[in-house]
Design an enzyme around this catalytic site. Structure first.
Site, PDB file in Angstrom:
ATOM      1  N   GLY A  80      -6.483 -51.058 149.991  1.00  0.00           N
ATOM      2  CA  GLY A  80      -7.272 -49.902 149.579  1.00  0.00           C
ATOM      3  C   GLY A  80      -7.304 -48.840 150.671  1.00  0.00           C
ATOM      4  O   GLY A  80      -6.709 -49.004 151.746  1.00  0.00           O
ATOM      5  N   MET A  81      -8.025 -47.760 150.376  1.00  0.00           N
ATOM      6  CA  MET A  81      -8.057 -46.626 151.317  1.00  0.00           C
ATOM      7  C   MET A  81      -8.688 -47.041 152.655  1.00  0.00           C
ATOM      8  O   MET A  81      -8.141 -46.772 153.725  1.00  0.00           O
ATOM      9  CB  MET A  81      -8.840 -45.458 150.683  1.00  0.00           C
ATOM     10  CG  MET A  81      -8.839 -44.220 151.531  1.00  0.00           C
ATOM     11  SD  MET A  81      -9.397 -42.762 150.630  1.00  0.00           S
ATOM     12  CE  MET A  81     -11.136 -43.115 150.366  1.00  0.00           C
ATOM     13  N   LEU A  82      -9.835 -47.695 152.598  1.00  0.00           N
ATOM     14  CA  LEU A  82     -10.484 -48.140 153.840  1.00  0.00           C
ATOM     15  C   LEU A  82      -9.785 -49.369 154.406  1.00  0.00           C
ATOM     16  O   LEU A  82      -9.566 -49.456 155.620  1.00  0.00           O
ATOM     17  CB  LEU A  82     -11.968 -48.454 153.569  1.00  0.00           C
ATOM     18  CG  LEU A  82     -12.748 -49.026 154.754  1.00  0.00           C
ATOM     19  CD1 LEU A  82     -12.732 -48.061 155.949  1.00  0.00           C
ATOM     20  CD2 LEU A  82     -14.195 -49.335 154.349  1.00  0.00           C
ATOM     21  N   ALA A  93     -13.412 -53.788 146.266  1.00  0.00           N
ATOM     22  CA  ALA A  93     -14.496 -53.269 145.423  1.00  0.00           C
ATOM     23  C   ALA A  93     -13.928 -52.625 144.169  1.00  0.00           C
ATOM     24  O   ALA A  93     -12.756 -52.245 144.130  1.00  0.00           O
ATOM     25  CB  ALA A  93     -15.306 -52.221 146.190  1.00  0.00           C
ATOM     26  N   THR A 103     -14.208 -49.329 142.564  1.00  0.00           N
ATOM     27  CA  THR A 103     -14.680 -48.029 143.062  1.00  0.00           C
ATOM     28  C   THR A 103     -14.582 -46.922 142.007  1.00  0.00           C
ATOM     29  O   THR A 103     -14.854 -45.764 142.326  1.00  0.00           O
ATOM     30  CB  THR A 103     -13.888 -47.612 144.319  1.00  0.00           C
ATOM     31  OG1 THR A 103     -12.493 -47.640 144.014  1.00  0.00           O
ATOM     32  CG2 THR A 103     -14.156 -48.566 145.471  1.00  0.00           C
ATOM     33  N   TYR A 110     -22.219 -48.336 138.778  1.00  0.00           N
ATOM     34  CA  TYR A 110     -21.565 -48.637 140.063  1.00  0.00           C
ATOM     35  C   TYR A 110     -22.623 -48.944 141.131  1.00  0.00           C
ATOM     36  O   TYR A 110     -22.544 -49.944 141.850  1.00  0.00           O
ATOM     37  CB  TYR A 110     -20.698 -47.440 140.473  1.00  0.00           C
ATOM     38  CG  TYR A 110     -20.167 -47.478 141.888  1.00  0.00           C
ATOM     39  CD1 TYR A 110     -19.151 -48.341 142.271  1.00  0.00           C
ATOM     40  CD2 TYR A 110     -20.686 -46.606 142.860  1.00  0.00           C
ATOM     41  CE1 TYR A 110     -18.658 -48.349 143.566  1.00  0.00           C
ATOM     42  CE2 TYR A 110     -20.195 -46.607 144.156  1.00  0.00           C
ATOM     43  CZ  TYR A 110     -19.185 -47.476 144.506  1.00  0.00           C
ATOM     44  OH  TYR A 110     -18.704 -47.480 145.799  1.00  0.00           O
ATOM     45  N   LYS A 119     -23.252 -52.430 143.237  1.00  0.00           N
ATOM     46  CA  LYS A 119     -23.159 -52.453 144.702  1.00  0.00           C
ATOM     47  C   LYS A 119     -24.488 -52.922 145.319  1.00  0.00           C
ATOM     48  O   LYS A 119     -24.497 -53.649 146.319  1.00  0.00           O
ATOM     49  CB  LYS A 119     -22.772 -51.077 145.246  1.00  0.00           C
ATOM     50  CG  LYS A 119     -21.350 -50.633 144.915  1.00  0.00           C
ATOM     51  CD  LYS A 119     -20.267 -51.462 145.605  1.00  0.00           C
ATOM     52  CE  LYS A 119     -20.171 -51.202 147.092  1.00  0.00           C
ATOM     53  NZ  LYS A 119     -19.003 -51.942 147.682  1.00  0.00           N
TER      54      LYS A 119
END
Ligand SMILES: NC(=O)c1ccc[n+]([C@@H]2O[C@H](COP(=O)([O-])OP(=O)(O)OC[C@H]3O[C@@H](n4cnc5c(N)ncnc54)[C@H](OP(=O)(O)O)[C@@H]3O)[C@@H](O)[C@H]2O)c1
Length: 281
Positions: free
Chosen positions: A7-9, A55, A57, A120, A124
């Site tokens: 993922g991005m992170l 996650a 997202t 969402y 979370k």
């Protein structure tokens, strides 16, 4: 171990942790079934720290598919926390500003009550609760917000593309937050783990605050265009399935109390990040 490693992170976190000399195992969909408690426990056997970046997202899709979002955002953290408790592993769990109502007028403290307004956010928040209950003494919950990075679709890339294609665009001015670079979150996570930070909740966002309109002006400027081509509008012009928080500014008091430096001001960080982020499609 980094989950959601593609993922991005997760991509930035994997690279940054490796660059700091840590031995990193990255897992993503297809590598390890994170809902399988026995498999996760076996995989965590000799892992010191697991960083959970996996996650669901897709904020709008979660409104229609809350059960699916809940599996990724609440069941998986619960499984990780329970496995980590059994194996003596520390868990860093990434969470979000969407756990808050978004109607405050001053920065949310780490212990402000959660009051999510979207599916969402609810999933979370449930993930956070599962981590606190399953691993009370060995968790770090790291909330972030308004993320951008080189390795994923994100607001600055969209704005730069649309500005170049259309020569002008309008962006909402009534949602306020802290644009935050994935690499800065990864760096803060590394510093928290290396400092053996006390279990608890920390906020990993840039300092200062702006609206999406304000951020878009800086993005357009970084793309070599005139920021005056960005005009301000409000959220009523962009109805979305999931409500967006009007105020997503997070305070950094917990970091200050343990002597770990917070991420710098969002404008300075964007000036560092923009070349790399906008260079990647
Ligand atoms: N992006 C933001 O602005 C933002 C803001 C606040 C907080 N956060 C939080 O930051 C964290 C990282 O977000 P991100 O922006 O890096 O998201 P992302 O790019 O969507 O990365 C999430 C990763 O998790 C993977 N994943 C999804 N479901 C999974 C499952 N069931 N098992 C294993 N892996 C799974 C995804 O795979 P696929 O891509 O194949 O589905 C993806 O590689 C998340 O906890 C998110 O809630 C993000």
């Amino acid at each position: 171990m980094v989950t959601g490693a593609k993922g991005m992170l997760g991509t930035d976190a994997t690279a940054l942790l490796e660059g700091r000399g840590h031995d990193v195992v990255g897992v993503d969909l297809g590598d390890l079934e994170l809902t399988d408690a026995a498999a996760v426990k076996a995989a965590l056997g000799d892992v010191d720290v697991v960083l959970n970046c996996a996650a669901w997202t897709a904020v709008d899709d979660a409104e229609e598919r809350e059960d699916d979002a809940r599996v990724a955002n609440a069941t998986i953290p619960q499984v990780l926390a329970e496995a980590a408790a059994a194996t003596g592993t520390r868990l860093v769990h990434i969470s979000t500003d969407y756990v808050f109502a978004g109607d405050a007028t001053s920065p949310y403290a780490e212990d402000a009550p959660m009051a999510p307004r979207s599916a969402y956010g609810r999933t979370k928040a449930a993930g956070e609760t599962a981590v606190r209950e399953g691993l009370p003494d060995a968790h770090l919950i790291v909330r972030t917000a308004w993320l951008y990075g080189a390795h994923g679709g994100c607001f600055p890339k969209t704005i730069a593309r649309v500005a170049a294609e259309r020569g002008g665009l309008s962006v909402v001015d009534d949602q306020v937050g802290q644009p935050t670079w994935t690499r800065d979150v990864a760096d803060l996570v590394a510093r928290l783990v290396e400092a053996d930070a006390p279990a608890g909740t920390y906020h990993a966002t840039s300092g200062g605050e702006t609206s999406w309109f304000g951020f878009a002006q800086r993005v357009v400027e970084a793309a070599g265009l005139d920021p005056a081509i960005v005009t301000a509008t409000d959220s009523a012009a962009f109805p979305r399935p999931a409500p967006r928080p009007a105020y997503s500014v997070l305070g950094h008091g917990a970091l200050e109390r343990i002597g770990v430096a917070a991420i710098g001001d969002w404008e300075e960080r964007w000036s560092q990040a923009s070349g790399e982020v906008l260079a990647t499609p």
